[in-house]
Design a protein around this motif. Structure first.
Motif, PDB file in Angstrom:
ATOM      1  N   TYR A  13       0.841  -1.199   0.000  1.00 34.27           N
ATOM      2  CA  TYR A  13       0.000   0.000   0.000  1.00 34.27           C
ATOM      3  C   TYR A  13       0.880   1.255   0.000  1.00 34.27           C
ATOM      4  O   TYR A  13       2.020   1.223   0.467  1.00 34.27           O
ATOM      5  N   ARG A  14       0.328   2.349  -0.529  1.00 40.52           N
ATOM      6  CA  ARG A  14       0.989   3.645  -0.478  1.00 40.52           C
ATOM      7  C   ARG A  14       0.309   4.513   0.578  1.00 40.52           C
ATOM      8  O   ARG A  14      -0.835   4.259   0.952  1.00 40.52           O
ATOM      9  N   TYR A  15       1.024   5.546   1.045  1.00 42.24           N
ATOM     10  CA  TYR A  15       0.411   6.466   2.013  1.00 42.24           C
ATOM     11  C   TYR A  15      -0.876   7.071   1.456  1.00 42.24           C
ATOM     12  O   TYR A  15      -1.840   7.304   2.178  1.00 42.24           O
ATOM     13  N   SER A  16      -0.882   7.324   0.150  1.00 42.21           N
ATOM     14  CA  SER A  16      -2.041   7.955  -0.477  1.00 42.21           C
ATOM     15  C   SER A  16      -3.266   7.050  -0.527  1.00 42.21           C
ATOM     16  O   SER A  16      -4.344   7.488  -0.927  1.00 42.21           O
ATOM     17  N   ASP A  17      -3.111   5.790  -0.123  1.00 43.64           N
ATOM     18  CA  ASP A  17      -4.257   4.881  -0.039  1.00 43.64           C
ATOM     19  C   ASP A  17      -5.054   5.087   1.244  1.00 43.64           C
ATOM     20  O   ASP A  17      -6.134   4.521   1.404  1.00 43.64           O
ATOM     21  N   PHE A  18      -4.528   5.900   2.155  1.00 50.67           N
ATOM     22  CA  PHE A  18      -5.149   6.084   3.464  1.00 50.67           C
ATOM     23  C   PHE A  18      -5.799   7.462   3.581  1.00 50.67           C
ATOM     24  O   PHE A  18      -5.208   8.458   3.171  1.00 50.67           O
ATOM     25  N   ALA A  19      -6.985   7.489   4.177  1.00 54.95           N
ATOM     26  CA  ALA A  19      -7.652   8.760   4.473  1.00 54.95           C
ATOM     27  C   ALA A  19      -8.176   8.717   5.901  1.00 54.95           C
ATOM     28  O   ALA A  19      -8.758   7.718   6.332  1.00 54.95           O
ATOM     29  N   VAL A  20      -7.945   9.799   6.637  1.00 58.44           N
ATOM     30  CA  VAL A  20      -8.481   9.941   7.994  1.00 58.44           C
ATOM     31  C   VAL A  20      -9.544  11.036   7.928  1.00 58.44           C
ATOM     32  O   VAL A  20      -9.250  12.182   7.602  1.00 58.44           O
ATOM     33  N   LEU A  21     -10.779  10.666   8.222  1.00 59.85           N
ATOM     34  CA  LEU A  21     -11.910  11.591   8.099  1.00 59.85           C
ATOM     35  C   LEU A  21     -12.433  11.963   9.476  1.00 59.85           C
ATOM     36  O   LEU A  21     -12.439  11.137  10.398  1.00 59.85           O
ATOM     37  N   MET A  22     -12.892  13.203   9.627  1.00 61.15           N
ATOM     38  CA  MET A  22     -13.387  13.664  10.924  1.00 61.15           C
ATOM     39  C   MET A  22     -14.497  14.696  10.720  1.00 61.15           C
ATOM     40  O   MET A  22     -14.655  15.254   9.637  1.00 61.15           O
ATOM     41  N   ARG A  23     -15.248  14.920  11.782  1.00 62.86           N
ATOM     42  CA  ARG A  23     -16.387  15.838  11.714  1.00 62.86           C
ATOM     43  C   ARG A  23     -15.929  17.294  11.659  1.00 62.86           C
ATOM     44  O   ARG A  23     -16.548  18.113  10.994  1.00 62.86           O
ATOM     45  N   LEU A  24     -14.856  17.617  12.390  1.00 64.35           N
ATOM     46  CA  LEU A  24     -14.428  19.003  12.546  1.00 64.35           C
ATOM     47  C   LEU A  24     -12.973  19.180  12.127  1.00 64.35           C
ATOM     48  O   LEU A  24     -12.125  18.335  12.423  1.00 64.35           O
ATOM     49  N   ASN A  25     -12.686  20.290  11.474  1.00 63.49           N
ATOM     50  CA  ASN A  25     -11.311  20.606  11.077  1.00 63.49           C
ATOM     51  C   ASN A  25     -10.360  20.656  12.265  1.00 63.49           C
ATOM     52  O   ASN A  25      -9.186  20.290  12.163  1.00 63.49           O
ATOM     53  N   ALA A  26     -10.865  21.142  13.412  1.00 66.80           N
ATOM     54  CA  ALA A  26     -10.001  21.323  14.586  1.00 66.80           C
ATOM     55  C   ALA A  26      -9.376  20.007  15.043  1.00 66.80           C
ATOM     56  O   ALA A  26      -8.334  19.998  15.698  1.00 66.80           O
ATOM     57  N   LEU A  27      -9.999  18.878  14.696  1.00 63.50           N
ATOM     58  CA  LEU A  27      -9.508  17.579  15.173  1.00 63.50           C
ATOM     59  C   LEU A  27      -8.263  17.105  14.438  1.00 63.50           C
ATOM     60  O   LEU A  27      -7.656  16.117  14.830  1.00 63.50           O
ATOM     61  N   THR A  28      -7.866  17.797  13.374  1.00 66.93           N
ATOM     62  CA  THR A  28      -6.669  17.350  12.656  1.00 66.93           C
ATOM     63  C   THR A  28      -5.412  17.519  13.484  1.00 66.93           C
ATOM     64  O   THR A  28      -4.415  16.837  13.253  1.00 66.93           O
ATOM     65  N   ARG A  29      -5.423  18.435  14.461  1.00 64.88           N
ATOM     66  CA  ARG A  29      -4.200  18.777  15.204  1.00 64.88           C
ATOM     67  C   ARG A  29      -3.526  17.554  15.807  1.00 64.88           C
ATOM     68  O   ARG A  29      -2.311  17.364  15.675  1.00 64.88           O
ATOM     69  N   SER A  30      -4.310  16.687  16.471  1.00 62.84           N
ATOM     70  CA  SER A  30      -3.725  15.512  17.116  1.00 62.84           C
ATOM     71  C   SER A  30      -3.056  14.601  16.094  1.00 62.84           C
ATOM     72  O   SER A  30      -1.962  14.071  16.330  1.00 62.84           O
ATOM     73  N   PHE A  31      -3.707  14.416  14.950  1.00 66.57           N
ATOM     74  CA  PHE A  31      -3.138  13.554  13.914  1.00 66.57           C
ATOM     75  C   PHE A  31      -1.897  14.187  13.299  1.00 66.57           C
ATOM     76  O   PHE A  31      -0.909  13.495  13.041  1.00 66.57           O
ATOM     77  N   GLU A  32      -1.940  15.493  13.067  1.00 71.62           N
ATOM     78  CA  GLU A  32      -0.770  16.178  12.513  1.00 71.62           C
ATOM     79  C   GLU A  32       0.446  15.988  13.410  1.00 71.62           C
ATOM     80  O   GLU A  32       1.559  15.729  12.944  1.00 71.62           O
ATOM     81  N   GLN A  33       0.223  16.104  14.719  1.00 70.85           N
ATOM     82  CA  GLN A  33       1.330  15.971  15.660  1.00 70.85           C
ATOM     83  C   GLN A  33       1.892  14.551  15.657  1.00 70.85           C
ATOM     84  O   GLN A  33       3.107  14.349  15.607  1.00 70.85           O
ATOM     85  N   GLU A  34       0.997  13.553  15.685  1.00 71.45           N
ATOM     86  CA  GLU A  34       1.451  12.159  15.711  1.00 71.45           C
ATOM     87  C   GLU A  34       2.131  11.776  14.391  1.00 71.45           C
ATOM     88  O   GLU A  34       3.158  11.100  14.397  1.00 71.45           O
ATOM     89  N   PHE A  35       1.566  12.188  13.274  1.00 74.76           N
ATOM     90  CA  PHE A  35       2.155  11.861  11.979  1.00 74.76           C
ATOM     91  C   PHE A  35       3.537  12.489  11.838  1.00 74.76           C
ATOM     92  O   PHE A  35       4.460  11.868  11.319  1.00 74.76           O
ATOM     93  N   THR A  36       3.665  13.724  12.297  1.00 71.07           N
ATOM     94  CA  THR A  36       4.970  14.390  12.233  1.00 71.07           C
ATOM     95  C   THR A  36       5.994  13.631  13.068  1.00 71.07           C
ATOM     96  O   THR A  36       7.127  13.394  12.630  1.00 71.07           O
ATOM     97  N   GLY A  37       5.587  13.243  14.276  1.00 72.19           N
ATOM     98  CA  GLY A  37       6.497  12.510  15.161  1.00 72.19           C
ATOM     99  C   GLY A  37       6.917  11.165  14.594  1.00 72.19           C
ATOM    100  O   GLY A  37       8.040  10.701  14.817  1.00 72.19           O
ATOM    101  N   ASP A  38       6.020  10.537  13.842  1.00 68.88           N
ATOM    102  CA  ASP A  38       6.306   9.205  13.285  1.00 68.88           C
ATOM    103  C   ASP A  38       6.859   9.264  11.863  1.00 68.88           C
ATOM    104  O   ASP A  38       7.089   8.223  11.243  1.00 68.88           O
ATOM    105  N   GLY A  39       7.040  10.476  11.352  1.00 67.26           N
ATOM    106  CA  GLY A  39       7.582  10.613  10.003  1.00 67.26           C
ATOM    107  C   GLY A  39       6.626  10.193   8.908  1.00 67.26           C
ATOM    108  O   GLY A  39       7.049   9.753   7.833  1.00 67.26           O
ATOM    109  N   ILE A  40       5.331  10.304   9.154  1.00 68.55           N
ATOM    110  CA  ILE A  40       4.319   9.920   8.161  1.00 68.55           C
ATOM    111  C   ILE A  40       3.914  11.165   7.366  1.00 68.55           C
ATOM    112  O   ILE A  40       3.412  12.125   7.943  1.00 68.55           O
ATOM    113  N   PRO A  41       4.118  11.170   6.057  1.00 65.84           N
ATOM    114  CA  PRO A  41       3.718  12.335   5.261  1.00 65.84           C
ATOM    115  C   PRO A  41       2.198  12.457   5.201  1.00 65.84           C
ATOM    116  O   PRO A  41       1.498  11.444   5.091  1.00 65.84           O
ATOM    117  N   TYR A  42       1.686  13.680   5.273  1.00 61.53           N
ATOM    118  CA  TYR A  42       0.238  13.867   5.233  1.00 61.53           C
ATOM    119  C   TYR A  42      -0.096  15.198   4.583  1.00 61.53           C
ATOM    120  O   TYR A  42       0.759  16.061   4.431  1.00 61.53           O
TER     121      TYR A  42
END
Length: 279
Positions: A9-38
């Protein structure tokens, strides 16, 4: 993701969906820490949103005042009647003297051509010095709340209209949550400088090329018409999705609209769907 990536699989095969834009912050922080491009679609990355940049600029100025861009960003936010001509004269004076913008503000009464703007600059400086003094004893959370309250920042946001205000308020609440999480995670007394350093690590992500391989973060509204092999539908808990307002509403059609939105998210998945909520 790791197991599926090993399967081809490629990273582009994955989508994380949420109700509110504000909820992206937690994922952005974790992805950055784990070196996951988003890439965040349907809205700015959390730390690029206006209200977040404004409030962080206050914290940077309180911390040391050495970031000229941060000081200039907030000198008239909320509006204080400080004109661009006045700001430019302060900047020119700072350059001539070889000092920072904040340092030049300390002697605004000595700058030629400021005129009646001196009083407004001195009022701003008195407020910032008050915050600096409070920062010595207050927690970061309490300091941030004090800044919001004393500046009347949220009052000015309300002038943009209720819907826009609620979106921005959600982001401010998420920033407060981020600060609280940081304070809880520190073994020793957390400092403002340490918090700003952590924010910088997350916020300083280079913009990714449109053709690069990245995980997609987006709201359900933005996801309409798209499909991904692997979809994660997050934050499925009462009060968040469905939202508190729809649960408590007397109009049953509001919850039905939340159900339709959930159906949109579910049907974005081509192969696998994962539903999540907080423990």
């Amino acid at each position: 993701f790791a197991g599926l990536l090993r399967q081809g699989y490629r990273y582009s095969d994955f989508a994380v969906l949420m109700r509110l834009n504000a909820l992206t912050r937690s994922f952005e922080q974790e992805f950055t820490g784990d070196g996951i491009p988003y890439k965040v679609f349907g809205g700015f990355k959390f730390f690029e949103r206006k209200e977040i940049k404004d409030l962080l600029a206050y914290l940077k100025t309180i911390d040391n005042g050495r970031d000229d861009l941060a000081v200039r960003r907030i000198i008239n936010v909320p509006k204080r009647g400080i004109g661009l001509t006045t700001i430019n004269r302060v900047q020119e004076n700072a350059q001539e003297r070889g000092v920072g913008f904040y340092e030049a503000l300390r002697t605004a009464d000595m700058i030629p051509g400021i005129g009646r703007g001196v009083g407004k600059l001195e009022s701003f400086m008195a407020l910032m010095e008050h915050f600096k003094e409070k920062a010595k004893t207050l927690s970061i959370s309490d300091l941030m709340r004090l800044v919001i309250d004393m500046t009347g920042y949220e009052d000015e946001l309300k002038e943009e209209g209720q819907e826009e205000y609620e979106k921005r308020k959600e982001n401010i609440d998420e920033l407060m949550s981020k600060i609280a999480s940081f304070e809880e995670s520190c073994d020793e007394e957390p400092t403002l400088s340490e918090f700003l350093e952590e924010v910088a690590l997350v916020a300083d992500i280079d913009s990714l090329d449109e053709n690069s391989d990245y995980v997609v973060l987006m709201t359900l509204h933005s996801a309409k018409g798209l499909e991904f092999p692997e979809v994660y539908l997050t934050g499925l808990e009462d009060g968040m999705f469905p939202s508190y307002m729809t649960i408590t509403s007397d109009d049953p059609t509001e919850v039905e609209e939340e159900r339709r939105l959930c159906y949109v998210g579910i049907t974005r998945a081509q192969e696998n769907l994962t539903l999540t909520c907080a423990r």
